[in-house]
Design a protein around this motif. Structure first.
Motif, mmCIF file in Angstrom:
data_model
loop_
_atom_site.group_PDB
_atom_site.id
_atom_site.type_symbol
_atom_site.label_atom_id
_atom_site.label_comp_id
_atom_site.label_asym_id
_atom_site.label_seq_id
_atom_site.Cartn_x
_atom_site.Cartn_y
_atom_site.Cartn_z
ATOM 1 N N VAL A 149 -0.319 -20.016 -42.014
ATOM 2 C CA VAL A 149 0.373 -19.781 -40.743
ATOM 3 C C VAL A 149 -0.548 -20.231 -39.609
ATOM 4 C CG1 VAL A 149 1.431 -18.047 -39.242
ATOM 5 C CG2 VAL A 149 1.663 -17.856 -41.727
ATOM 6 N N TRP B 72 2.717 -20.967 -29.911
ATOM 7 C CA TRP B 72 3.737 -21.518 -30.813
ATOM 8 C C TRP B 72 3.276 -21.286 -32.248
ATOM 9 C CZ3 TRP B 72 8.157 -24.764 -29.547
ATOM 10 C CH2 TRP B 72 8.460 -24.772 -28.171
ATOM 11 N N ARG C 277 4.063 -21.449 -36.604
ATOM 12 C CA ARG C 277 4.729 -22.191 -37.676
ATOM 13 C C ARG C 277 3.992 -21.917 -38.983
ATOM 14 N NH1 ARG C 277 2.929 -28.339 -35.890
ATOM 15 N NH2 ARG C 277 1.264 -27.654 -34.475
ATOM 16 N N TYR D 170 0.535 -31.160 -31.846
ATOM 17 C CA TYR D 170 0.839 -30.065 -30.933
ATOM 18 C C TYR D 170 1.513 -30.641 -29.698
ATOM 19 C CZ TYR D 170 -2.259 -27.259 -33.835
ATOM 20 O OH TYR D 170 -2.824 -26.595 -34.901
ATOM 21 N N LEU E 291 9.285 -17.903 -40.901
ATOM 22 C CA LEU E 291 8.674 -18.756 -39.885
ATOM 23 C C LEU E 291 9.107 -20.212 -40.059
ATOM 24 C CD1 LEU E 291 5.038 -17.306 -39.847
ATOM 25 C CD2 LEU E 291 6.935 -16.793 -38.292
ATOM 26 N N PRO E 292 9.191 -20.976 -38.958
ATOM 27 C CA PRO E 292 9.605 -22.384 -39.065
ATOM 28 C C PRO E 292 8.538 -23.229 -39.763
ATOM 29 C CG PRO E 292 8.922 -21.865 -36.831
ATOM 30 C CD PRO E 292 8.956 -20.567 -37.571
ATOM 31 N N SER E 293 8.982 -24.352 -40.300
ATOM 32 C CA SER E 293 8.087 -25.229 -41.059
ATOM 33 C C SER E 293 7.087 -25.920 -40.138
ATOM 34 C CB SER E 293 8.903 -26.278 -41.814
ATOM 35 O OG SER E 293 8.061 -27.255 -42.369
ATOM 36 N N ALA E 294 5.908 -26.208 -40.718
ATOM 37 C CA ALA E 294 4.861 -26.898 -39.959
ATOM 38 C C ALA E 294 5.162 -28.379 -39.785
ATOM 39 C CB ALA E 294 3.513 -26.711 -40.661
ATOM 40 N N ARG E 295 6.250 -28.868 -40.373
ATOM 41 C CA ARG E 295 6.618 -30.267 -40.147
ATOM 42 C C ARG E 295 7.007 -30.485 -38.690
ATOM 43 N NH1 ARG E 295 10.418 -30.529 -45.481
ATOM 44 N NH2 ARG E 295 8.763 -30.770 -47.043
ATOM 45 N N GLN F 54 6.927 -28.518 -34.628
ATOM 46 C CA GLN F 54 5.876 -27.917 -33.807
ATOM 47 C C GLN F 54 6.042 -26.413 -33.646
ATOM 48 O OE1 GLN F 54 6.279 -30.472 -30.361
ATOM 49 N NE2 GLN F 54 4.584 -31.783 -31.056
ATOM 50 N N GLY F 55 6.964 -25.839 -34.449
ATOM 51 C CA GLY F 55 7.138 -24.395 -34.475
ATOM 52 C C GLY F 55 8.040 -23.887 -33.374
ATOM 53 N N GLU F 56 7.903 -22.598 -33.092
ATOM 54 C CA GLU F 56 8.689 -21.967 -32.035
ATOM 55 C C GLU F 56 7.827 -20.934 -31.328
ATOM 56 O OE1 GLU F 56 11.075 -18.320 -34.055
ATOM 57 O OE2 GLU F 56 11.767 -20.322 -34.688
#
Length: 748
Positions: free
Chosen positions: A508, A515, A517, A531, A566-570, A572-574
């Motif tokens: 993580v 942000w 991810r 980023y 959690l959103p994927s690191a592919r 930039q997240g949330e």
């Protein structure tokens, strides 16, 4: 409206409030007494009683031929029960379904429904029915003066107010009903157990519910599923008349598959498979690969659950299914019946059986009295016949010569009016010598029966013995073994959301601007990820997808997020602030993952800290929970994972170039708070930011401490740290020249 009224009209006027109250009370009493609740005597509601009585009047005993159900329903609603035909037929169907009634009263031919869909029965014009052998315990004494009769709804016929049951049917088949302001839910019971308890109460009128529970172990439903309610709960239910009953399906392991062979009462196998399939489609049951329904005539219930692999814990999987599907079910118990006083009440087991015994004693006494009256009448007639034999010529002469022979016969032979009538109605062929022998034999037998009946009626003990004998005979004739076994089982627990997740490695990442991810695996270099403009890497943590991510903000509050959400690191997240409600202006200074029992070091740069567990920081609240209390002017330092709480050392460096080392065990374990003093720094100097703890580190055995001051680095091996060891709360020793302003501290 005028004030003019006809004579008597004013007397009939009542207020609307009074009228509606009275009308509703009348309706309520009708529903309670004449529709929804069973009578303690025969255990039947009025519609059931009328169906059984109507079928007996049609001659539909167990030995009779089947007759169309529509014929029975027509008689029921036309003669006794002026309600809808569908409601009457549904009540009739219920009494014929062996999966609904423990001891069925009706023997049905045709489609009478199935356990999967009890309401799938055919229309009454297609099905045929007759009474079962068990119905004889309700009807065999009906014509023997045992019960009261009352007019039917239109006053043209008579119907029994209650049937003379020879066993406590109120408990045997149970019933459900909803009245006005009350309801009833009585479970079925085993005939042999109930009779044994009744006999015990008959012989020991002061027996307690606990004594009776030695015989009535628990309800006995028409299914082989297990009753798993604790015995103490069952006993309490019998004492109060209210409670609940839990049943669980029976399963076994066959070649790696789970096979369910018995379901709780009134549970549909098709519905259970639907419930399991819905969880599979929602990806909430990853350990199940396939479902099959292999039920047939030989195996009425056979549900096959195929696990995904042979490594699946079948016990845990079935516990989850018991908790989330109808494979385990709880039934409400409310033993609410109409007592022998005609009033509805919730009754305990001893009161139910006691009232039924009172009802039965009265019924048997009325039957014996009725039979005694018939025997005495027959003996009186036989005495008249013997007078004729002894004076046949005189009797014939009187009949031939007298215009009114009856009063002459009464006067001549001192007869009663009934005897005179009987003599006048006697046929000549009954006066043969052979008939005289039969009369004498019959007279002797009847006199013996009369004496026996009189002795029984005069003796309470003989009456009890007769009731007991008839109870035991009924148990022998209609009784069977218990179907629902009593088994002690633990509480079923459903899998939590994390239990159902796969345990895959995950990293993580949190950026400077907040942000968040997650990337698969632990071999990710967070610095190489992309980023947003003006943003960069700040914190990272490694863990598993089925763990929570713990965040610590600059105010000392902790937060938790499920890692798998959690959103994927592919990408930039949330923003983490979209998921959490952190205080305005707060920043996130800590990012951690681990097991609930993992130890952590929480501290502030004021020189205070304590040891906490991961589990203590967890919260479902989006606003987090207070974890670390900050002294005035202090700031939160990054939390540290403690690998070996018993042997690790804590190293604290101040901004004035002092280093203090001491065992982690000297700090207390707390769930929250400020903690104890790590390094002695005056509070005033912390508030003015003149002196504070620059950083802390947890150093394990074999590890070294690295201090960075600009371009200069100082590596202190584990043995070198002894120079800086001291008691917790001291100032610490000065670092070498050039390291008075340490930028960062690392463990390597």
């Amino acid at each position: 409206m005028t004030d003019a009224t006809t004579p008597g009209e004013a007397d009939e006027r009542i207020s609307l409030k009074q009228y509606t109250e009275q009308a509703y009370l009348n309706y309520s009493m009708y529903v309670i007494l004449d529709r929804a609740l069973p009578h303690v005597g025969d255990g039947l509601k009025p519609v059931q009683r009328r169906i059984v009585y109507a079928m007996s009047e049609l001659g539909l005993k167990v030995s009779a031929k089947y007759k169309k159900s529509a014929r029975t329903v027509g008689d029921v609603i036309g003669k006794y029960h002026p309600h809808g035909d569908s409601a009457s037929y549904e009540a009739m169907v219920l009494m014929a379904q062996p999966f609904s009634y423990r001891y069925t009263l009706i023997d049905g031919q045709g489609n009478w429904g199935s356990p999967d869909d009890p309401k799938s029965f055919a229309a009454m014009r297609y099905t045929e029915s007759r009474l079962t052998a068990y119905s004889d315990v309700l009807l065999s004494e009906l014509g023997q003066g045992t019960v009261d009769w009352e007019p039917n709804f239109d006053g043209t016929l008579q119907e029994p107010s209650v049937l003379p049951a020879r066993v406590p049917n109120v408990l045997l088949n149970g019933t459900t009903g909803i009245a006005v302001g009350m309801a009833t839910d009585i479970p079925p019971h085993n005939l042999r157990e109930v009779v044994a308890a009744t006999v015990h109460l008959l012989e020991n009128p002061k027996a307690s519910v606990a004594d009776l529970c030695e015989f009535v172990l628990a309800p006995d439903l028409p299914t082989e599923a297990e009753i798993i309610s604790p015995r103490e709960d069952i006993r309490k239910m019998y004492e109060t008349g209210r409670g609940s009953l839990r049943m669980r399906a029976v399963w076994s392991k066959e070649g790696g598959d789970v096979v369910v062979t018995a379901l709780p009462h009134q549970v549909s196998g098709a519905k259970v498979l639907e419930q399991i399939a819905a969880q599979m489609q929602a990806k909430k049951l990853p350990m199940v690969a396939d479902l099959r329904d292999e039920s047939d005539h030989e195996n009425p219930t056979r549900l096959v659950i195929v696990p995904r692999s042979n490594r699946i814990d079948l016990e845990a999987m079935m516990n989850h299914l018991f908790a989330t599907t109808d494979l385990e079910r709880t039934y409400r118990i409310n033993i609410n019946v109409i007592g022998i006083d005609g009033r509805p009440a919730v009754k305990s087991l001893d009161i139910i059986l006691g009232e039924w015994l009172s009802f039965r004693m009265v019924t048997v006494r009325r039957r014996l009295q009725y039979r005694l009256t018939k025997v005495e009448e027959r003996l009186e007639r036989l005495a008249a016949l013997l007078i004729v034999f002894l004076n046949v010529d005189e009797v014939i002469r009187i009949i031939r010569t007298e215009d009114e022979p009856k009063p002459v016969l009464i006067k001549r032979f001192k007869l009663s009016e009934m005897q005179a009538e009987y003599i006048l109605d006697t046929k000549l062929r009954q006066l043969a010598r052979l008939e005289e022998m039969k009369i004498l034999e019959e007279k002797a037998a009847l006199e013996g029966e009369r004496d026996n009946l009189q002795k029984t009626l005069d003796s309470a003990r003989r009456l009890k013995t007769l009731v007991k004998k008839e109870l035991l005979e009924a148990a022998d004739t209609y009784g069977d073994e218990r179907r629902s076994p009593l088994v002690s089982r633990g509480e079923a627990q459903a899998f939590s959301e994390t239990d159902l997740l796969s345990s895959d490695p995950i990293t993580v990442i949190l950026s400077e601007k907040g942000w968040i991810r997650a990337a698969k695996g632990h071999d990710i270099d967070p610095h190489t990820l992309s980023y947003k403009a003006g943003d960069k890497f700040k914190l990272s943590a490694q863990g598993k997808t089925n763990q929570n991510v713990t965040l610590l903000d600059s105010t000392g509050r902790s937060y938790a997020l499920a890692a798998h959400t959690l959103p994927s690191a592919r990408g930039q997240g949330e923003p983490v602030t979209g998921r959490l409600n952190a205080p305005s202006g707060a920043t996130f200074n800590g990012l951690l993952m681990g097991q609930d029992r993992q130890r952590l070091l929480l501290c502030s740069d004021a020189g205070y800290g304590f040891v906490a567990n991961f589990g203590d920081l967890y919260t479902k609240n989006r606003s987090g929970k207070a974890a670390l209390t900050l002294p005035k002017g202090a700031r939160v330092l990054p939390a540290m994972v403690i690998a070996d709480p018993d042997n690790d050392l804590l190293a604290a460096v101040s901004n004035e170039g002092r280093l203090l080392v001491f065992p982690v065990t000297e700090l207390p374990e707390l769930a929250r708070g400020k903690g104890n003093k790590i390094m002695n720094i005056p509070a005033a100097r912390v508030q003015s930011r003149e002196e504070f703890v620059m950083g802390v580190a947890v150093v394990g055995a074999g590890q070294a401490l690295k201090l960075n001051a600009g371009k200069r680095h100082l590596n202190l091996k584990h043995a070198d740290l002894d120079h800086y060891r001291g008691e917790r709360g001291r100032r610490g020793n000065k670092l070498p020249r050039g390291f008075q302003k340490v930028d960062s501290i690392e463990v390597c």
